[in-house]
Design an enzyme around this catalytic site. Structure first.
Site, PDB file in Angstrom:
ATOM      1  CG  HIS A  83      -2.103   1.069   0.675  1.00  0.00           C
ATOM      2  ND1 HIS A  83      -2.989   0.882  -0.355  1.00  0.00           N
ATOM      3  CD2 HIS A  83      -2.279   2.339   1.074  1.00  0.00           C
ATOM      4  CE1 HIS A  83      -3.679   1.979  -0.556  1.00  0.00           C
ATOM      5  NE2 HIS A  83      -3.273   2.887   0.296  1.00  0.00           N
ATOM      6  CE1 TYR A  96      -2.084   7.813  -0.739  1.00  0.00           C
ATOM      7  CE2 TYR A  96      -1.885   5.612   0.167  1.00  0.00           C
ATOM      8  CZ  TYR A  96      -2.664   6.673  -0.210  1.00  0.00           C
ATOM      9  OH  TYR A  96      -4.012   6.607  -0.081  1.00  0.00           O
ATOM     10  CG  HIS A 120      -9.036   2.033  -7.607  1.00  0.00           C
ATOM     11  ND1 HIS A 120      -9.462   3.263  -7.180  1.00  0.00           N
ATOM     12  CD2 HIS A 120      -7.916   1.765  -6.898  1.00  0.00           C
ATOM     13  CE1 HIS A 120      -8.633   3.719  -6.242  1.00  0.00           C
ATOM     14  NE2 HIS A 120      -7.688   2.822  -6.057  1.00  0.00           N
ATOM     15  CG  PHE A 121      -4.590  -0.546 -10.223  1.00  0.00           C
ATOM     16  CD1 PHE A 121      -3.952  -0.651 -11.434  1.00  0.00           C
ATOM     17  CD2 PHE A 121      -4.996  -1.702  -9.568  1.00  0.00           C
ATOM     18  CE1 PHE A 121      -3.731  -1.886 -12.008  1.00  0.00           C
ATOM     19  CE2 PHE A 121      -4.771  -2.948 -10.139  1.00  0.00           C
ATOM     20  CZ  PHE A 121      -4.139  -3.038 -11.360  1.00  0.00           C
ATOM     21  CG  HIS A 122      -5.370   0.828 -15.565  1.00  0.00           C
ATOM     22  ND1 HIS A 122      -5.496  -0.401 -14.979  1.00  0.00           N
ATOM     23  CD2 HIS A 122      -4.364   0.706 -16.478  1.00  0.00           C
ATOM     24  CE1 HIS A 122      -4.624  -1.239 -15.516  1.00  0.00           C
ATOM     25  NE2 HIS A 122      -3.919  -0.595 -16.424  1.00  0.00           N
ATOM     26  NE  ARG A 171      -6.491  -7.558  -9.965  1.00  0.00           N
ATOM     27  CZ  ARG A 171      -5.717  -6.946  -9.042  1.00  0.00           C
ATOM     28  NH1 ARG A 171      -6.111  -6.886  -7.783  1.00  0.00           N
ATOM     29  NH2 ARG A 171      -4.579  -6.389  -9.376  1.00  0.00           N
ATOM     30  NE  ARG A 172      -3.188  -9.747 -10.279  1.00  0.00           N
ATOM     31  CZ  ARG A 172      -2.398  -9.837  -9.226  1.00  0.00           C
ATOM     32  NH1 ARG A 172      -2.573 -10.763  -8.345  1.00  0.00           N
ATOM     33  NH2 ARG A 172      -1.426  -8.991  -9.045  1.00  0.00           N
TER      34      ARG A 172
END
Lengths: 597, 69, 189
Positions: A235, A239, A386-388, A449-450
């Site tokens: 995580h 950041y 989300h993370f794209h 996913r994946r």
């Protein structure tokens, strides 16, 4: 420096050796971006069933390479270049010893090459090496030892880089007693402290468990333990990607908008909050893990939700700084000021669109972070959606936009084409909007996913939001636009290498509206923040780790070893070959099953 | 000057133009009220609350097979 | 430290938002009673599942009036039993474990979703209502044929359930005639 009467010196004029290192780091980053984009388009078209020129087994090699090259190599090489620029620029002094700088650059490059080779070797059966374990490398799937070794060398390189910046800051402090830490250096130092804490876990996981295990020195590992250590790191690493983008939004974006940072003290508060809260939240990636008590998951959620605070403060401070610029440019009205902004500037538009996407990604992140609502979307394609938006746009698009602003100051060459730059950032936004919207929607349908082939023989997805097939098309179109956008970015930067040199390219940064003199001194007390951060980490992790170890032991309850690489000299080979044969049979069955529909 | 965020005062510093576009120096300075930002961020807040309530209470809680133990 | 009044207002709203999020999740746990998969089950030896009461014979077992336990093995690359068959209007607890690598277990399009970690037993309880056939997928990458790892979860009427029980009792140990006893060579038709 002969032009100093007409024009301010650029960064490369003042610090030519540092500029060379920064350029080298960024070229490394752009190479990784190029490879990542190629693997990305192959995956997009494969997954959506538009074109499958490679086998579905190779898909996972592409997926591993896409993930590792983009989120480790592209982001972090850009970061070390940017942080070097920020430290040298804001301290206005050179690095202490560039031999050390080249050393960490060399370590990072060597480490990434080792890891990259171990992944790409998966494409050929001639080399007994593979690392199709994805970016998360969950045991007991096992990669070739070179994969883990490379990661360690890379991470140690970043540690030396951090030490390099700390030493330069200490030297500056001797020369400037009593001065506040300049804002950009403050951001670099707090981010690096977070990184040191976070990477302790991944270093432990690899050096104590995964690497010895891949070398056959220990028999088994505890999969929950290595998973938990991964997310202890996993995580805060998000950041680590994000903080350089925040630094650019705080210190560069207001300047491009024609304004200034609204509040230096609040920017410092935000970075301190990230240092404190980024790490004790990793368990929110493990809400659906058996083997971790519900109470620890709840604590992790509470911390995660409070981690929204620095991002929400950032939204206000950055937009207010941009608004200040718009007002100075003559903008009026409640929303009318938006029209007064320099939208033709690719650096500005890119960063603003990145910020807008981050606002949307913030929402899907809240869903991810919600303890029980996580059941709905965990490991569905909602999560990559989300993370794209976050690392794939807030970070990546900001880096590309900032390159348009920074690159001329590192080379004394004006950007080849700002117009192409503008088209590029807009294309990224459009492509990502299409792709991520469809990914979120498919996630709600339960599409995982994946996976190389998200269509299954035994059931159909429920219909909603246009249906599985139509959403696949949106993903494929969006992914293709993103690929084109990346090509335009790379081409623009490469062609700039042949632009004639020019003077007057310096873009100095103005101080904040509310400056550091307004910030409480305690904010600069880095030792205090290190102490509190460590206490929070211990509070969040001591009991869960103790629980995991007391339940299943340090080395687990006897999980087997499942190498994804083939070593013909070991007895394991037969077993793996048998598994692959089974897999191939299954694959043929699945394909004939699908095609007979 | 590059490195000017080391400055402990903002008086007398030159505001460089925003990449070649005209600047109205007479606009607000220290007394700046970011009313446009407030308007934008309130809109964002409203969207977040509505979207959360919809996704949590309708999309999620009305789903099949809720885990109760 | 000077903070603008508008920004103070925004800070207050941000905290309200955070409390709303935590409050909603807490409501979900207390009101509808949503529970998280956790460490309630004792760990197992993943390479000796055939010595474990629950997983030596993966199956569905009636454990009370309208209460069923489904002992499921998620292996490279399938689920056992497959299909998982239960009668309508019952409470089903899935106990899922893995003999090899980490897998996922999700009843597609529903909230029944958990990680499956070798050495751990994931336990989730759901209530089923009307007859319906659901897909089950592994949603964590587990190796080169991960995409072939699927199954079904079938909620059938009481009569069909009786018939299904009769048809499947004469097979030897597993409920699923197709899947054989060895997980690694199981065929996922």
């Amino acid at each position: 420096m002969s032009a100093e009467l007409e024009a301010e010196p650029t960064f490369v004029d003042k610090f030519p050796e540092e500029a060379r290192i920064i350029r080298a780091a960024m070229w490394g980053s752009f190479l990784a971006l190029t490879l990542g984009a190629i693997f990305g388009i192959i995956q997009t078209l494969h997954r959506t069933g538009i074109a499958r020129p490679f086998s579905s087994v190779d898909y996972y090699t592409f997926l591993t390479a896409h993930g590792v090259f983009l989120v480790i190599s592209f982001t972090i090489f850009f970061l070390v270049g940017l942080f070097t620029w920020a430290v040298v620029r804001s301290l206005d002094r050179p690095l202490l010893n560039t031999k050390i700088t080249w050393t960490w650059y060399g370590m990072m490059a060597a480490g990434m090459t080792m890891t990259g080779v171990s992944i790409l070797a998966g494409f050929t059966a001639r080399i007994d090496m593979s690392a199709d374990v994805l970016f998360t490398f969950y045991a007991p799937l096992q990669a070739h030892p070179l994969f883990y070794t490379g990661l360690v060398v890379f991470v140690v390189g970043t540690w030396v880089a951090g030490a390099d910046w700390f030493r330069t800051w200490l030297a500056w402090r001797e020369e400037n007693p009593g001065e506040r830490i300049p804002l950009q250096t403050f951001m670099v130092l707090t981010t690096m402290i977070m990184w040191y804490i976070a990477t302790l876990a991944i270093a432990t996981s690899i050096l104590v468990f995964l690497l010895p295990w891949s070398l056959g020195l220990i028999e088994s590992v505890n999969p929950t333990l290595t998973r938990t250590l991964f997310w202890f790191f996993g995580h805060p690493v998000v950041y680590f990607w994000l903080m350089p983008a925040y630094m650019l939004w705080y210190t560069v974006l207001p300047k491009i908008a024609g304004g200034r940072l609204f509040s230096d003290p609040l920017a410092r508060v935000v970075f301190v909050l990230f240092l404190l809260l980024s790490t004790p939240v990793g368990i929110h990636h493990q809400y659906l893990d058996p083997g971790i008590a519900e109470g620890f998951k709840f604590i992790s959620m509470t911390n995660t939700m409070f981690l929204l605070l620095p991002s929400l403060i950032t939204a206000f401070t950055v937009v207010a700084s941009v608004e200040y610029g718009a007002r100075r440019r003559g903008g009026t009205g409640i929303f009318g000021w938006l029209r007064a902004l320099p939208w033709r500037n690719p650096a500005f538009t890119g960063m603003m669109l990145a910020g807008l996407m981050f606002a949307a990604g913030g929402f899907s992140g809240m869903i991810n972070a919600g303890l029980n609502i996580n059941y709905m979307i965990h490991n569905t394609i909602w999560v990559p959606g989300h993370f794209h938006l976050t690392v794939g746009t807030a970070v990546a698009l900001t880096f590309m936009a900032a390159t348009y602003w920074l690159w001329p100051q590192l080379t004394n060459r004006p950007l080849y084409s700002p117009q192409i730059g503008l088209a590029q950032v807009v294309l990224w936004f459009v492509g990502m909007a299409l792709m991520t919207n469809a990914m979120h929607s498919q996630g709600l349908l339960g599409v995982p996913r994946r996976t190389a082939e998200p269509e299954y023989a035994g059931f159909d997805y429920p219909m909603a939001f246009g249906g599985f097939e139509e959403l696949n098309l949106q993903i494929a179109i969006g992914g293709t636009i993103l690929f084109v956008s990346t090509v335009l970015f790379i081409a623009n930067i490469v062609i700039t290498s042949w632009s004639p040199k020019a003077s007057g390219l310096a873009r100095p940064l103005p101080p904040a509206l509310s400056g550091p003199e307004d910030a409480p001194k305690v904010l600069d007390n880095l030792r205090l923040w290190v102490g509190i951060a460590l206490v929070l980490v211990v509070l969040a992790y001591a009991l869960p780790l103790a629980g995991i170890i007391s339940n299943s032991g340090v080395f687990g309850t006897g999980a087997g070893t499942y190498p994804v690489w083939i070593d013909a000299t070991t007895a394991l080979a037969e077993r793996v070959l048998a598994a692959i044969t089974t897999a191939a049979t299954l694959l043929v069955d699945a394909i004939t099953g699908v095609s007979s529909l | 000057m590059a490195g000017s965020d080391t400055a402990s005062t903002v008086t007398g510093e030159v505001n460089p133009p925003g990449d070649g576009e005209p600047i109205h120096e007479d606009a607000e300075t220290e007394e700046f009220d970011p009313i446009g930002t407030l308007a934008l961020i309130m809109t964002y807040f409203a969207i977040l609350v509505i979207a959360w309530v919809y996704v949590y209470f309708i999309e999620f809680l009305s789903r099949d097979l809720t885990v109760i133990g | 430290m000077h903070v603008h009044a508008y920004e103070k207002l925004w800070l207050a709203l941000a905290i309200v938002l955070i409390l709303l999020l935590i409050g909603s999740v807490t409501y979900g746990a207390v009101g509808p009673g949503i529970a998280m998969v956790a460490d309630s089950q004792d760990p197992v030896d993943p390479q000796a599942l055939d010595e474990d009461d629950r997983f030596a014979e993966p199956r569905v077992e009636q454990v009370g009036e309208d209460e069923y336990a489904a002992y499921v093995e998620a292996y490279q690359f399938g689920f056992d039993p497959d299909p998982i068959v239960v009668p309508e209007h019952s409470t089903v607890t899935f106990y899922v474990t893995s003999p090899d690598v980490i897998h996922g277990f999700q009843v597609v399009g529903t909230n029944a979703n958990t990680m499956v970690v070798p050495g751990e037993v994931a336990a989730i309880t759901v209530e089923v209502t009307e007859p319906q056939v659901y897909g089950v997928v592994c949603n964590e990458y587990c190796g080169s044929a991960h995409h072939a790892m699927e199954g079904t979860f079938e909620v059938v009427s009481d009569e069909e359930y009786e018939e299904w029980l009769e048809e499947n009792q004469d097979g030897d140990d597993t409920e699923d005639g197709a899947a054989d006893e060895n997980g690694e060579e199981g065929e996922d038709a």
